[in-house]
Design a protein around this motif. Structure first.
Motif, PDB file in Angstrom:
ATOM      1  N   GLU A   4      -5.674   1.970  -5.639  1.00 20.88           N
ATOM      2  CA  GLU A   4      -5.115   3.280  -5.299  1.00 20.88           C
ATOM      3  C   GLU A   4      -4.367   3.228  -3.969  1.00 20.88           C
ATOM      4  OE1 GLU A   4      -8.290   6.102  -5.390  1.00 20.88           O
ATOM      5  OE2 GLU A   4      -8.559   5.973  -7.584  1.00 20.88           O
ATOM      6  N   TYR A   5      -4.952   2.546  -2.980  1.00 22.00           N
ATOM      7  CA  TYR A   5      -4.317   2.442  -1.666  1.00 22.00           C
ATOM      8  C   TYR A   5      -2.989   1.704  -1.758  1.00 22.00           C
ATOM      9  CZ  TYR A   5      -3.629   1.026   3.209  1.00 22.00           C
ATOM     10  OH  TYR A   5      -3.102   0.810   4.454  1.00 22.00           O
ATOM     11  N   LEU A   6      -2.971   0.575  -2.449  1.00 22.46           N
ATOM     12  CA  LEU A   6      -1.761  -0.232  -2.546  1.00 22.46           C
ATOM     13  C   LEU A   6      -0.690   0.439  -3.399  1.00 22.46           C
ATOM     14  CD1 LEU A   6      -3.531  -3.677  -2.963  1.00 22.46           C
ATOM     15  CD2 LEU A   6      -2.242  -2.899  -0.964  1.00 22.46           C
ATOM     16  N   THR A   7      -1.115   1.188  -4.404  1.00 24.28           N
ATOM     17  CA  THR A   7      -0.156   1.936  -5.218  1.00 24.28           C
ATOM     18  C   THR A   7       0.530   3.009  -4.385  1.00 24.28           C
ATOM     19  OG1 THR A   7      -1.422   1.535  -7.249  1.00 24.28           O
ATOM     20  CG2 THR A   7       0.116   3.386  -7.255  1.00 24.28           C
ATOM     21  N   ARG A   8      -0.239   3.689  -3.536  1.00 27.31           N
ATOM     22  CA  ARG A   8       0.354   4.701  -2.651  1.00 27.31           C
ATOM     23  C   ARG A   8       1.367   4.075  -1.705  1.00 27.31           C
ATOM     24  NH1 ARG A   8      -4.975   6.653  -2.133  1.00 27.31           N
ATOM     25  NH2 ARG A   8      -5.122   5.779  -0.027  1.00 27.31           N
ATOM     26  N   LEU A   9       1.081   2.866  -1.242  1.00 27.59           N
ATOM     27  CA  LEU A   9       2.018   2.183  -0.347  1.00 27.59           C
ATOM     28  C   LEU A   9       3.244   1.641  -1.079  1.00 27.59           C
ATOM     29  CD1 LEU A   9      -0.205   0.017   2.055  1.00 27.59           C
ATOM     30  CD2 LEU A   9       0.958   2.165   2.577  1.00 27.59           C
ATOM     31  N   GLY A  10       3.136   1.510  -2.396  1.00 27.29           N
ATOM     32  CA  GLY A  10       4.219   0.921  -3.162  1.00 27.29           C
ATOM     33  C   GLY A  10       4.289  -0.588  -3.026  1.00 27.29           C
ATOM     34  N   VAL A  11       3.146  -1.210  -2.786  1.00 32.87           N
ATOM     35  CA  VAL A  11       3.094  -2.657  -2.579  1.00 32.87           C
ATOM     36  C   VAL A  11       2.699  -3.343  -3.892  1.00 32.87           C
ATOM     37  CG1 VAL A  11       1.886  -4.528  -1.370  1.00 32.87           C
ATOM     38  CG2 VAL A  11       2.478  -2.416  -0.149  1.00 32.87           C
ATOM     39  N   ARG A  12       3.452  -4.362  -4.250  1.00 36.13           N
ATOM     40  CA  ARG A  12       3.073  -5.157  -5.418  1.00 36.13           C
ATOM     41  C   ARG A  12       1.698  -5.766  -5.170  1.00 36.13           C
ATOM     42  NH1 ARG A  12       5.736 -10.908  -7.535  1.00 36.13           N
ATOM     43  NH2 ARG A  12       3.961 -11.454  -8.870  1.00 36.13           N
ATOM     44  N   HIS A  13       0.801  -5.683  -6.158  1.00 32.53           N
ATOM     45  CA  HIS A  13      -0.545  -6.192  -5.932  1.00 32.53           C
ATOM     46  C   HIS A  13      -1.185  -6.690  -7.224  1.00 32.53           C
ATOM     47  CE1 HIS A  13      -1.055  -1.901  -6.943  1.00 32.53           C
ATOM     48  NE2 HIS A  13      -2.194  -2.279  -7.507  1.00 32.53           N
TER      49      HIS A  13
ATOM     50  N   ASP B  28      -9.389  -6.204   9.229  1.00 32.46           N
ATOM     51  CA  ASP B  28      -8.441  -7.256   9.584  1.00 32.46           C
ATOM     52  C   ASP B  28      -7.331  -7.391   8.540  1.00 32.46           C
ATOM     53  OD1 ASP B  28     -10.214  -7.756  11.691  1.00 32.46           O
ATOM     54  OD2 ASP B  28     -11.333  -9.222  10.508  1.00 32.46           O
ATOM     55  N   SER B  29      -7.706  -7.418   7.263  1.00 29.78           N
ATOM     56  CA  SER B  29      -6.689  -7.616   6.230  1.00 29.78           C
ATOM     57  C   SER B  29      -5.811  -6.378   6.059  1.00 29.78           C
ATOM     58  CB  SER B  29      -7.340  -8.004   4.898  1.00 29.78           C
ATOM     59  OG  SER B  29      -8.274  -7.050   4.462  1.00 29.78           O
ATOM     60  N   TYR B  30      -6.367  -5.179   6.261  1.00 29.88           N
ATOM     61  CA  TYR B  30      -5.524  -3.973   6.233  1.00 29.88           C
ATOM     62  C   TYR B  30      -4.481  -4.029   7.353  1.00 29.88           C
ATOM     63  CZ  TYR B  30      -8.330  -1.198   2.892  1.00 29.88           C
ATOM     64  OH  TYR B  30      -8.955  -0.714   1.776  1.00 29.88           O
ATOM     65  N   THR B  31      -4.929  -4.419   8.543  1.00 26.45           N
ATOM     66  CA  THR B  31      -4.006  -4.511   9.683  1.00 26.45           C
ATOM     67  C   THR B  31      -2.957  -5.584   9.445  1.00 26.45           C
ATOM     68  OG1 THR B  31      -5.760  -3.775  11.203  1.00 26.45           O
ATOM     69  CG2 THR B  31      -3.857  -4.908  12.170  1.00 26.45           C
ATOM     70  N   LEU B  32      -3.366  -6.712   8.883  1.00 29.64           N
ATOM     71  CA  LEU B  32      -2.429  -7.777   8.548  1.00 29.64           C
ATOM     72  C   LEU B  32      -1.340  -7.265   7.614  1.00 29.64           C
ATOM     73  CD1 LEU B  32      -1.514 -10.777   8.354  1.00 29.64           C
ATOM     74  CD2 LEU B  32      -3.202 -11.038   6.515  1.00 29.64           C
ATOM     75  N   LEU B  33      -1.731  -6.536   6.588  1.00 32.31           N
ATOM     76  CA  LEU B  33      -0.749  -6.020   5.633  1.00 32.31           C
ATOM     77  C   LEU B  33       0.211  -5.050   6.321  1.00 32.31           C
ATOM     78  CD1 LEU B  33       0.300  -5.808   2.725  1.00 32.31           C
ATOM     79  CD2 LEU B  33      -1.352  -3.955   2.358  1.00 32.31           C
ATOM     80  N   ASP B  34      -0.306  -4.159   7.151  1.00 31.39           N
ATOM     81  CA  ASP B  34       0.556  -3.220   7.877  1.00 31.39           C
ATOM     82  C   ASP B  34       1.597  -3.957   8.712  1.00 31.39           C
ATOM     83  OD1 ASP B  34      -0.465  -0.838   6.937  1.00 31.39           O
ATOM     84  OD2 ASP B  34      -0.945  -0.028   8.921  1.00 31.39           O
ATOM     85  N   ILE B  35       1.161  -4.975   9.435  1.00 28.24           N
ATOM     86  CA  ILE B  35       2.070  -5.717  10.310  1.00 28.24           C
ATOM     87  C   ILE B  35       3.134  -6.446   9.499  1.00 28.24           C
ATOM     88  CG2 ILE B  35       2.199  -7.698  11.873  1.00 28.24           C
ATOM     89  CD1 ILE B  35      -0.495  -6.790  13.035  1.00 28.24           C
TER      90      ILE B  35
ATOM     91  N   GLU C 220       9.078 -11.909   0.461  1.00 33.99           N
ATOM     92  CA  GLU C 220       8.334 -11.021  -0.422  1.00 33.99           C
ATOM     93  C   GLU C 220       6.876 -10.927   0.018  1.00 33.99           C
ATOM     94  OE1 GLU C 220       8.853 -11.558  -4.712  1.00 33.99           O
ATOM     95  OE2 GLU C 220      10.330 -13.113  -4.219  1.00 33.99           O
ATOM     96  N   ILE C 221       6.235  -9.829  -0.360  1.00 36.63           N
ATOM     97  CA  ILE C 221       4.807  -9.653  -0.101  1.00 36.63           C
ATOM     98  C   ILE C 221       4.112  -9.298  -1.408  1.00 36.63           C
ATOM     99  CG2 ILE C 221       3.073  -8.167   0.983  1.00 36.63           C
ATOM    100  CD1 ILE C 221       4.911  -7.921   3.389  1.00 36.63           C
ATOM    101  N   VAL C 222       3.062 -10.029  -1.721  1.00 37.70           N
ATOM    102  CA  VAL C 222       2.199  -9.711  -2.858  1.00 37.70           C
ATOM    103  C   VAL C 222       0.775  -9.597  -2.323  1.00 37.70           C
ATOM    104  CG1 VAL C 222       1.371 -10.383  -5.132  1.00 37.70           C
ATOM    105  CG2 VAL C 222       3.688 -11.022  -4.419  1.00 37.70           C
ATOM    106  N   ALA C 223       0.188  -8.424  -2.422  1.00 35.05           N
ATOM    107  CA  ALA C 223      -1.192  -8.233  -1.968  1.00 35.05           C
ATOM    108  C   ALA C 223      -2.147  -8.618  -3.094  1.00 35.05           C
ATOM    109  CB  ALA C 223      -1.419  -6.775  -1.561  1.00 35.05           C
ATOM    110  N   VAL C 224      -3.207  -9.336  -2.744  1.00 33.46           N
ATOM    111  CA  VAL C 224      -4.167  -9.800  -3.743  1.00 33.46           C
ATOM    112  C   VAL C 224      -5.579  -9.527  -3.249  1.00 33.46           C
ATOM    113  CG1 VAL C 224      -5.112 -11.813  -4.947  1.00 33.46           C
ATOM    114  CG2 VAL C 224      -2.641 -11.589  -4.653  1.00 33.46           C
ATOM    115  N   ASN C 225      -6.379  -8.928  -4.111  1.00 32.56           N
ATOM    116  CA  ASN C 225      -7.795  -8.730  -3.815  1.00 32.56           C
ATOM    117  C   ASN C 225      -8.635  -9.398  -4.886  1.00 32.56           C
ATOM    118  OD1 ASN C 225     -10.263  -6.612  -4.684  1.00 32.56           O
ATOM    119  ND2 ASN C 225     -10.247  -7.251  -2.539  1.00 32.56           N
TER     120      ASN C 225
END
Length: 291
Positions: free
Chosen positions: A85-94, A45-52, A65-70
């Motif tokens: 690793e996944y978020l770095t590949r996407l280039g998403v601030r996290h 669910d959260s992966y799909t949310l981020l994609d959308i 802006e988008i900041v991903a947090v785990n």
């Protein structure tokens, strides 16, 4: 690893985007200048949310802006490398937060009892605090239509309350706004998309394996309804947007005591149902939804 999307999966993603964009627009979830903290659990669910949201960030006529947090909760064997690793590949601030709530939950909750309530309270407090620290104006969670309906029936069956899960709310501490952009989306569609994308799913070993959860029983009931009567869950969700307080029993919502012999609007108790011509979530265009 991500997969090359087939035309069918592209169409599915477009459907998911349209549904999420409508929910965002209907409830003004995201506005110009927002900093949205997207909470990632490592689940579908959260992966799909981020994609959308990443897609809408590029296409919508507003800037946000988008900041991903785990939150790494200290679960044994938790693969700490997967999300960074996944978020770095996407280039998403996290940001990756580390708090050992796992040990607290295991210590406080007796063996065999459900851990979700305490776990979620601890997690919520940590995420709220971090949202304030980074100046996030919205906290986005990955709850979908089926989560909302499960919560509705859980509250009815076990709490004697007509209460679901709102698409947008003010947090308990009054300092954050929580949004659920997937509120209109069916879990089965999210699951199909997640499989097609090959998301690196991280299972929850703390609560995901508890077979005695009443929520799971309710979920299976809803799945059975949808199999036998396709479209029923969408109708139930739609009913939550069309509430008639005068035809319920809550005296705080409607002043039954002062009703006169001659109702102002007339008696509609035996009138036929009214169905609008436009179907719920139908005929939408992605780019007109966030304004």
């Amino acid at each position: 690893m991500t997969h090359t999307l087939t035309p069918e999966t592209q169409r599915l993603f477009s459907t998911l985007v349209r549904g999420a964009a409508q929910a965002i627009t209907d409830y003004r979830m995201i506005e110009d200048g927002d900093r949205v903290m997207v909470c990632l659990s490592g689940g579908k669910d959260s992966y799909t949310l981020l994609d959308i949201l990443l897609h809408l960030q590029k296409r919508a006529p507003i800037d946000f802006e988008i900041v991903a947090v785990n939150l790494d909760q200290g679960q044994p064997g938790f693969p700490t490398h997967v999300l960074p690793e996944y978020l770095t590949r996407l280039g998403v601030r996290h940001d990756i937060l580390t708090e050992d709530t796992y040990s607290i939950v295991k210590e406080k909750v007796p063996e065999g009892k459900t851990t979700c309530s305490l776990c979620s309270r601890l997690r919520r407090g940590i995420l709220y605090r971090h949202a304030r620290e980074i100046g996030a104006t919205k906290i986005a969670l990955g709850h979908h239509r089926d989560d909302i309906l499960e919560t509705l029936f859980m509250n009815m069956f076990f709490g004697a309350r007509l209460k679901a899960m709102p698409p947008k709310l003010q947090s308990d501490d009054g300092t954050n706004v929580v949004i659920r952009p997937l509120a209109y989306l069916a879990e089965r569609d999210i699951e199909r998309y997640a499989v097609a994308k090959g998301f690196p799913i991280i299972p929850c070993n703390l609560c995901g394996s508890q077979e005695n959860l009443q929520r799971r029983v309710v979920g299976e009931m809803l799945e059975g309804w949808e199999r036998e009567h396709p479209g029923r869950l969408q109708n139930i969700l739609r009913s939550l947007t069309r509430v008639t307080p005068s035809h319920l029993l809550d005296r705080d919502l409607f002043d039954f005591a002062s009703l006169s012999v001659q109702p102002v609007e007339g008696d509609k108790g035996f009138d036929g149902e009214e169905y609008p011509e436009r179907e719920f979530l139908a005929g939408l265009r992605e780019m007109t939804l966030i304004q």
